[in-house]
Design an enzyme around this catalytic site. Structure first.
Site, PDB file in Angstrom:
ATOM      1  N   ASP A   1      41.343  44.366  50.294  1.00 18.56           N
ATOM      2  CA  ASP A   1      41.915  43.591  49.193  1.00 18.56           C
ATOM      3  C   ASP A   1      41.783  44.486  47.963  1.00 18.56           C
ATOM      4  OD1 ASP A   1      42.866  41.709  47.475  1.00 18.56           O
ATOM      5  OD2 ASP A   1      41.287  40.249  47.816  1.00 18.56           O
ATOM      6  N   CYS A  16      47.057  41.573  44.952  1.00 18.03           N
ATOM      7  CA  CYS A  16      47.614  40.442  44.204  1.00 18.03           C
ATOM      8  C   CYS A  16      48.540  40.990  43.119  1.00 18.03           C
ATOM      9  CB  CYS A  16      46.515  39.559  43.614  1.00 18.03           C
ATOM     10  SG  CYS A  16      45.318  40.406  42.579  1.00 18.03           S
ATOM     11  N   ASP A  49      31.486  45.952  48.610  1.00 18.85           N
ATOM     12  CA  ASP A  49      32.244  46.250  47.395  1.00 18.85           C
ATOM     13  C   ASP A  49      31.558  47.404  46.681  1.00 18.85           C
ATOM     14  OD1 ASP A  49      34.502  44.459  45.700  1.00 18.85           O
ATOM     15  OD2 ASP A  49      33.429  45.977  44.566  1.00 18.85           O
TER      16      ASP A  49
END
Length: 429
Positions: A306, A359, A263
């Protein structure tokens, strides 16, 4: 505290959120610290009113004729707690800690207005500027999809198959209302709470401490399962965050092969270390430096992105976020997504998959983003997502929206999950 005191406290918190433009969790925490006399049940009830008021801000405000903290606090009790105008005034009458009773104009508005007659954006409980985004994504059902994103969420759990199985975890959670999830094969769902209730603290369970399960929305579990990670593969989870999907992929791979969890923001990765230790995941390597990523070029069977997004699919859980979101923030997320897709393609080996997940329910962050990437990179082709879905989740064909360009979308109204988008692109050259 009686209902009147709880409602007054909720209105106070809502005023604080509006005045200082701060996250709801921070405002509730500060209120609790400055009102230590309030017990756990009181704090839970106050939190429920606040969250309900933020989820139903448009419809609650429309019902009372204004969207002040007072109006949406009362409106939340009318829409979500089974209260009527009369029962509320009866409950608050004589309570010195309660806010003033409903006024004559408020009572008149409540009596005359039916939510079915409200404008679509009000019924959807979304900002007006988001209405075209929802209509573009969902078509004629967009208001219903928005309304589903304004409901109370369930508590979802993913069983860690490295340590337990679903029956074993369900036995440990007896008395919580836990049932097998509808779609995810390792999922467990505890239904949404009612009124002033609260979900059980499952992270205090011995089974959680032993690594038998993780808290993870069923939609996130589904997206991880669709990525197709298998034992022996080399996988890069490029935007790993706290590691929810990393751990799910590791379990699917039975600890064989390697997962590299990365990340750009090191602080987001901080929780993953304790989670790895507790869950028994042994094939995860956490990588943060560009020099550590360089050797992975053209070697990954799966690169999972993601991507950072608006989070519009999670508005059931983070309702304050939809009122803070701006077009400028959406544009910034789109720019980040495009840059990340371009950066991650280099890690995918020939024949490997670039898996793009958000999302968000906005097509600008989803299908349009994939289409733009494919326009720039003709060597990445979508897999057959209908066949992929049917192979992973047989018998659940109606639970997902399969796009004509090849992708999968989940939403509360359709799937019973948070809003998620999934697209797997195979590198042909």
């Amino acid at each position: 505290m009686r209902l009147g005191g709880r409602l007054a406290a909720a209105i106070e918190v809502l005023e604080d959120i509006g005045r200082r433009h701060r996250p709801v969790a921070d405002a509730l925490k500060d209120w609790g610290l400055s009102h230590r006399f309030a017990g756990g049940g009181d704090r839970a009830a106050i939190g429920n009113i606040v969250y309900d008021a933020l989820r139903r801000k448009r419809s609650a405000g429309w019902l009372l004729g204004e969207d002040t903290p007072r109006a949406i606090g009362f409106g939340a009790l009318l829409l979500e707690w089974g209260q009527t105008a009369q029962s509320l005034n009866d409950a608050l009458d004589g309570d010195k800690f309660a806010p003033p009773l409903l006024t004559a104009p408020e009572l008149e508005a409540i009596a005359e207005r039916r939510l079915a007659d409200a404008p679509d954006a009000v019924r959807a409980d979304i900002p007006d500027w988001c209405a075209p985004l929802f209509e573009k994504t969902f078509g004629a059902t967009w208001a219903d999809e928005g309304a589903a994103l304004a409901t109370r969420p369930p508590l979802d759990i993913r069983v860690n198959t490295l340590q337990a199985n679903r029956d074993k975890v369900l036995a440990e959670l007896t008395g919580t209302g836990a049932k097998p999830a509808a779609i995810a094969p390792q999922g467990i769902r505890i239904p949404p709470i009612d009124g002033d209730g609260r979900h059980p603290n499952v992270q205090a369970e011995p089974a959680f401490q032993k690594g038998w399960f993780e808290v993870q929305d069923e939609g996130s579990q589904v997206a991880a399962a669709l990525s197709g990670a298998e034992a022996g593969m080399q996988v890069l989870d490029y935007c790993a965050g706290a590691g929810g999907k990393t751990l799910a992929l590791s379990a699917a791979m039975d600890n064989r092969g390697q997962i590299f969890a990365h990340d750009a923001e090191k602080a987001r990765l901080a929780p993953i270390f304790d989670r790895i230790r507790r869950s028994g995941n042994r094939n995860v390597q956490v990588v943060t430096k560009p020099a550590e990523l360089a050797p992975l070029g053209n070697h990954m069977d799966i690169v999972l992105v993601d991507a950072p997004c608006t989070g519009s699919g999670t508005w059931r859980r983070r309702p304050d976020a939809k009122w803070r979101l701006t077009q400028r923030q959406l544009d910034a997320r789109k720019s980040e997504q495009s840059a990340i897709l371009e950066a991650t393609k280099a890690y995918v080996k020939s024949g490997g998959l670039l898996v793009y997940i958000t999302c968000s329910v906005f097509d600008e962050e989803n299908g349009e983003q994939v289409a733009a990437f494919r326009h720039r990179n003709s060597g990445f082709v979508p897999v057959d997502h209908r066949a992929l879905w049917d192979s992973r989740f047989p018998g659940h064909a109606a639970a997902a929206r399969i796009g004509p360009a090849g992708d999968v979308s989940l939403s509360p109204a359709l799937s019973g999950t948070d809003g998620f988008y999934f697209c797997a692109l195979r590198r042909s050259a």
